[in-house]
Write a protein that holds these residues in place. Sequence first.
Motif, short mmCIF file in Angstrom:
data_model
loop_
_atom_site.label_atom_id
_atom_site.label_comp_id
_atom_site.label_asym_id
_atom_site.label_seq_id
_atom_site.Cartn_x
_atom_site.Cartn_y
_atom_site.Cartn_z
N UNK A 78 -29.81 -5.41 -13.48
CA UNK A 78 -30.52 -5.67 -12.22
C UNK A 78 -31.82 -4.88 -12.06
N UNK A 79 -32.04 -3.89 -12.90
CA UNK A 79 -33.21 -3.05 -12.69
C UNK A 79 -34.44 -3.67 -13.34
N UNK A 80 -35.61 -3.32 -12.81
CA UNK A 80 -36.86 -3.81 -13.37
C UNK A 80 -37.76 -2.59 -13.55
N UNK A 81 -37.58 -1.86 -14.66
CA UNK A 81 -38.29 -0.59 -14.85
C UNK A 81 -39.81 -0.76 -14.73
N UNK A 82 -40.46 0.24 -14.12
CA UNK A 82 -41.91 0.16 -13.93
C UNK A 82 -42.59 1.48 -14.30
N UNK A 85 -46.38 1.75 -14.29
CA UNK A 85 -47.05 1.99 -13.02
C UNK A 85 -46.75 3.37 -12.47
N UNK A 86 -45.49 3.79 -12.59
CA UNK A 86 -45.09 5.08 -12.05
C UNK A 86 -44.51 5.95 -13.16
N UNK A 88 -43.47 8.86 -13.67
CA UNK A 88 -43.01 10.05 -12.96
C UNK A 88 -41.65 10.50 -13.49
N UNK A 90 -38.81 11.49 -12.09
CA UNK A 90 -37.60 10.87 -11.53
C UNK A 90 -37.47 9.42 -11.98
N UNK A 94 -34.48 7.70 -13.97
CA UNK A 94 -33.88 6.44 -13.51
C UNK A 94 -33.76 5.47 -14.69
N UNK B 79 -52.16 -4.65 -4.74
CA UNK B 79 -52.10 -3.78 -5.91
C UNK B 79 -53.51 -3.58 -6.43
N UNK B 82 -53.42 -1.27 -10.44
CA UNK B 82 -52.02 -1.04 -10.83
C UNK B 82 -51.17 -0.37 -9.78
N UNK B 83 -51.75 0.12 -8.69
CA UNK B 83 -50.96 0.82 -7.67
C UNK B 83 -50.99 0.06 -6.35
N UNK B 84 -49.82 -0.19 -5.76
CA UNK B 84 -49.83 -0.83 -4.45
C UNK B 84 -50.34 0.15 -3.39
N UNK B 102 -54.70 -7.24 -7.28
CA UNK B 102 -53.66 -8.26 -7.38
C UNK B 102 -52.84 -8.28 -6.10
N UNK B 167 -42.64 -2.57 -3.25
CA UNK B 167 -43.38 -2.91 -4.46
C UNK B 167 -43.18 -1.85 -5.54
N UNK B 168 -43.05 -0.58 -5.11
CA UNK B 168 -42.91 0.52 -6.07
C UNK B 168 -41.48 0.65 -6.59
N UNK B 169 -40.51 0.07 -5.88
CA UNK B 169 -39.10 0.27 -6.21
C UNK B 169 -38.66 -0.62 -7.37
N UNK B 170 -38.08 -0.03 -8.44
CA UNK B 170 -37.64 -0.87 -9.55
C UNK B 170 -36.38 -1.68 -9.23
N UNK B 171 -35.74 -1.36 -8.11
CA UNK B 171 -34.52 -2.09 -7.75
C UNK B 171 -34.77 -3.20 -6.73
N UNK B 173 -36.23 -6.54 -6.66
CA UNK B 173 -36.75 -7.60 -7.54
C UNK B 173 -35.91 -8.85 -7.37
N UNK B 220 -36.84 7.17 -6.96
CA UNK B 220 -37.68 7.97 -6.06
C UNK B 220 -39.17 7.68 -6.16
N UNK B 221 -39.53 6.47 -6.63
CA UNK B 221 -40.93 6.06 -6.61
C UNK B 221 -41.43 5.89 -5.18
N UNK B 224 -43.12 8.74 -3.45
CA UNK B 224 -44.41 9.06 -4.05
C UNK B 224 -45.46 8.01 -3.71
N UNK B 225 -45.01 6.79 -3.45
CA UNK B 225 -45.95 5.70 -3.21
C UNK B 225 -46.33 5.56 -1.74
#
Lengths: 225, 254
Positions: A78-82, A85-86, A88, A90, A94, B79, B82-84, B102, B167-171, B173, B220-221, B224-225
């Motif tokens: 379910x995860x969509x690693x980024x 972009x980040x 960081x 943490x 993750x 965006x 590359x950063x929202x 974007x 937008x920053x959260x990888x979860x 989607x 924890x993005x 920071x975002x």
Amino acid sequence: MRGFYSRKIHSLLGVIPLAFFFIEHMLTNFSAVEKGADGFKDSVLWLNSLPLVFFLELLFIWLPLMYHGVYGLYIAYQSKPNLNRYNLERNWRYTLQRVSGIVTFVFIIWHLYETRVQVALGNVTHEELGGVMHEIVPQPLWLAFYIVGIVAACFHFANGLWSFLVSWGITIGPRSQRVSSYICMGLFVLVTFMFLLSLVTFRDSEFKTAEAIAEAVNTVIQVRE
Amino acid sequence: MAETAAASKNVKFIITRQDDPQSAPYTEEFNLPYRPGMNVISALMEIQRNPVNAKGEATVPVCWESNCLEEVCGACSMVINGKPRQACAALIDNLEQPIRVEPMSTFPVVRDLIIDRTRMFNALKKVKAWIPIDGTYDLGPGPRMAEKKRQWAYELSKCMTCGVCLEACPNVNAKTDFIGPAAISQVRLFNAHPTGEMNADERLEALMTDGGIEGCGNSQNCVRACPKGIPLTTSIAEINKQTTKHMFKRWLGM
């Protein structure tokens, strides 16, 4: 509602019992470093002499491991690693938590096949497990496989403790989460070191067992190849 | 850079465009004359005034959304490189060129840079992010709030539902229905309010349904975002505590 509980159970089982068993496994292995082949054999036999050992294994290892592993694969899916972009710390943890989970899943299946499943099939006895490891460790590729698997499992264990503390609302503020990060990453280094030390100890010739056993081991290795 | 011929300087933009919600996105380049103090919004206004792309062809002006122009409404989130972030607060002088713009594609794209943030407002409804005081008679003054608490609660109230944390959260989607950090932090805000606290359980139970707080993966993005510096991860951990407590209380029938 179902999602909340299934995720909470996943998180809980990761620590109780799996993290505890992980530590137990580390200590059993470390008895090989501390007390040699006989010490290791005694530790394995002691563990397997516990009353109702089959049910202990079923309830505290097999079922939790299966649930945590299968549900964990779903979480990873379910995860969509980024990271692009980040980039960081943490976010790296993750991502690595999910990657190490998948690696550990594969590693544990193989490791169980080589050890516990062979015991169940009657090809190997508990006393001979040190010998099984003695056969595996000198082979560079399998040693590399074990090292990768161990490092992944140790990271998953230590970082999992960190996120467990967050997910259950124990470490809330940034300071407590930073301190627990240091503690958990320290634990990662320590646990990895102890497991790897045990792994290389299995190279010692004292773990070599009788010829008949070596043959049984060879059949395992041949199946694997 | 000691650039003297500032008047002739150009700013290059690569903008991701999309004609309607169903069509495929494409990029279009623009060269705009530099003006001191310009930001991404004023650049988009320049394109609107003179819709000619980098090839010199006449084109349809780029669509975007904005209101306050001072980073408090959250409407112009997009965006950028590359950063929202909010386009109104994105000064050209601080951006590397070419500037890539974007839409925040975690949300459905309406057209060009316009996105549909309806899911965030639905999330606020789901968690009841308000204090119910309506009635047929005067309820009188509510309990007082400690000043110390008011100070940190005020920080949480700065949320403008801009969508950057999602937008920053990888979860957040297409594979999950995770509600995202913003609404969780609002639950903490309204559960901290002395009157809002009276309905705390309702909000916690909303977050214990599918797509609720369990979707957080601790990357924890978000913290920071967040353009407003809201301590989102502290909010999430605090709500983790509140929901865990609530779960045990409910089991025990307390």
